[in-house]
Enzyme design. Sequence first.
Site, PDB file in Angstrom:
ATOM      1  N   ASN A  12      -1.179  11.595 -10.137  1.00  0.00           N
ATOM      2  CA  ASN A  12      -2.321  12.039  -9.456  1.00  0.00           C
ATOM      3  C   ASN A  12      -2.510  13.378  -9.364  1.00  0.00           C
ATOM      4  O   ASN A  12      -1.715  14.040  -8.694  1.00  0.00           O
ATOM      5  CB  ASN A  12      -2.409  11.385  -7.975  1.00  0.00           C
ATOM      6  CG  ASN A  12      -3.526  11.720  -7.274  1.00  0.00           C
ATOM      7  OD1 ASN A  12      -4.529  12.751  -7.614  1.00  0.00           O
ATOM      8  ND2 ASN A  12      -3.655  11.136  -5.922  1.00  0.00           N
ATOM      9  N   ARG A  96      -4.980   8.562 -11.984  1.00  0.00           N
ATOM     10  CA  ARG A  96      -6.102   8.537 -10.690  1.00  0.00           C
ATOM     11  C   ARG A  96      -7.309   9.593 -11.176  1.00  0.00           C
ATOM     12  O   ARG A  96      -6.882  10.940 -11.328  1.00  0.00           O
ATOM     13  CB  ARG A  96      -5.474   9.031  -9.439  1.00  0.00           C
ATOM     14  CG  ARG A  96      -6.707   8.917  -8.477  1.00  0.00           C
ATOM     15  CD  ARG A  96      -6.158   9.628  -7.196  1.00  0.00           C
ATOM     16  NE  ARG A  96      -7.374   9.438  -6.044  1.00  0.00           N
ATOM     17  CZ  ARG A  96      -7.640  10.530  -5.488  1.00  0.00           C
ATOM     18  NH1 ARG A  96      -7.038  11.621  -5.423  1.00  0.00           N
ATOM     19  NH2 ARG A  96      -8.628  10.380  -4.454  1.00  0.00           N
ATOM     20  N   HIS A 185     -12.588   6.710  -2.545  1.00  0.00           N
ATOM     21  CA  HIS A 185     -11.132   6.169  -2.345  1.00  0.00           C
ATOM     22  C   HIS A 185     -11.327   4.503  -2.711  1.00  0.00           C
ATOM     23  O   HIS A 185     -10.741   3.608  -2.065  1.00  0.00           O
ATOM     24  CB  HIS A 185     -11.339   5.991  -0.501  1.00  0.00           C
ATOM     25  CG  HIS A 185     -11.174   7.319   0.049  1.00  0.00           C
ATOM     26  ND1 HIS A 185     -11.654   7.756   1.007  1.00  0.00           N
ATOM     27  CD2 HIS A 185     -10.216   8.287  -0.243  1.00  0.00           C
ATOM     28  CE1 HIS A 185     -11.346   9.059   1.462  1.00  0.00           C
ATOM     29  NE2 HIS A 185     -10.508   9.434   0.505  1.00  0.00           N
ATOM     30  N   ARG A 246     -14.099  17.780   6.950  1.00  0.00           N
ATOM     31  CA  ARG A 246     -15.484  17.550   6.402  1.00  0.00           C
ATOM     32  C   ARG A 246     -16.446  17.100   7.511  1.00  0.00           C
ATOM     33  O   ARG A 246     -16.074  16.096   8.402  1.00  0.00           O
ATOM     34  CB  ARG A 246     -15.553  16.584   5.338  1.00  0.00           C
ATOM     35  CG  ARG A 246     -14.743  17.123   4.036  1.00  0.00           C
ATOM     36  CD  ARG A 246     -14.990  15.823   2.933  1.00  0.00           C
ATOM     37  NE  ARG A 246     -13.854  16.379   1.880  1.00  0.00           N
ATOM     38  CZ  ARG A 246     -13.056  15.192   1.289  1.00  0.00           C
ATOM     39  NH1 ARG A 246     -13.332  14.234   1.767  1.00  0.00           N
ATOM     40  NH2 ARG A 246     -12.085  15.681   0.609  1.00  0.00           N
ATOM     41  N   GLU A 389      -2.353   2.927  -3.137  1.00  0.00           N
ATOM     42  CA  GLU A 389      -3.116   3.257  -4.186  1.00  0.00           C
ATOM     43  C   GLU A 389      -2.236   3.709  -5.514  1.00  0.00           C
ATOM     44  O   GLU A 389      -2.820   2.997  -6.511  1.00  0.00           O
ATOM     45  CB  GLU A 389      -3.935   4.726  -3.864  1.00  0.00           C
ATOM     46  CG  GLU A 389      -5.030   4.486  -2.885  1.00  0.00           C
ATOM     47  CD  GLU A 389      -5.608   5.971  -2.366  1.00  0.00           C
ATOM     48  OE1 GLU A 389      -6.590   6.247  -2.831  1.00  0.00           O
ATOM     49  OE2 GLU A 389      -4.843   6.511  -1.499  1.00  0.00           O
TER      50      GLU A 389
END
Length: 403
Positions: A12, A96, A185, A246, A389
């Site tokens: 990743n 990823r 996601h 965010r 993940e």
Amino acid sequence: MTSHASRVLVLNSGSSSVKYQLLDMTDGTRLALGLVERIGEETSRLSHTPLASGGAKREHEGPIADHEAALKAVATELAADGLGLDSPELAAIGHRVVHGGLKFTVPTVIDDAVLAEIERLVPVAPLHNPANITGIRTAQALRPDLPQVAVFDTAFHTTMPECAARYAIDVATADAHRIRRYGFHGTSHAYVSRQTAALLGKDPAETNVIVLHLGNGASASAVAGGRCMDTSMGLTPLEGLVMGTRSGDIDPAVTFHLKRVAGMSADEIDVLLNKKSGLLGLCGDNDMREIRRRIEEGDERAQLAFDIYIHRLKKYIGAYTAVLGHVDAVVFTAGVGENAAPVREAAVAGLEELGLAVDAGLNAVRSDAPRLISPEYARVAVAVVPTDEELEIAQQTYALVNA
């Protein structure tokens, strides 16, 4: 690939970091994991944990110039544990990749054409795709003979119907600039929705789940029979829930207002909404543990930030209940979702009419295992399912190269 090759290295690659895990896919066990941080800075840091040997975590500090140097350092650490990248047991490297647009709906073996398409998507994922590309190219250089597989964060959401994926703007403009809701996601939402069905003892194809992935980045999804029907993030990961830094959903005209009235540039507004908003913008902290500590001390700003966070979460639970029509479970995952009992309790409080309730005793239990936290009488299950993940990427990668 040799017949006994059963290991997958998951990479990743971020803009200044590389997270990695080496897994044995015969049983899904982790052999090693680690993180390279602050790539390109004077004080780069590599932490490596050799799980297979049960050895202690090793940490190194010093300059690591770029992703190529980072991956070579990772290869050195793995080799020291007898798990080198040159091992015949390594079946593939799974990457990823954050944005796959509409073209990539499944894990994909990477070739020049695939790389070119990932590069073409850089304008809609400027923070993530360039780093993902760098990681891929570096890994290809180190093991050109090995299958490299891209697993896309957006892929799971490509099943959304057009009514959920399209924005109500001029169609020609939207199509010309690939403007639509992509969602992110996805690897987590896919894994967690499937694990939730297993927890309920149901077939994923017959299970409707609302997944709440709550970390520093946060997203919700409505999953019907294993297919995503709607998700909260949009063209970028900015839309939707209140996050660590965010804003989530906001009137688009706020951006015009800030440009006209505050004289802010597009880049300044971008930084404001992505890095200086959310919980951080509301109360100065983006760590939910710290916010809860401040609330317990009577801090009103922290309380307001928490209330806004929960209010948005409830709106999405309600909206996705309407989208799905029938809900089998609402599931919490990721750092905040898995660990912050007050968030889970508050998000469900008052939603009894929707069939939701949380058992205080079950909710207070800390565990790494998938578990139900709703009382037996609740019409809709409420669950906590830790996301994984890396395992999902490894499983998808291994399945593809062995197909």
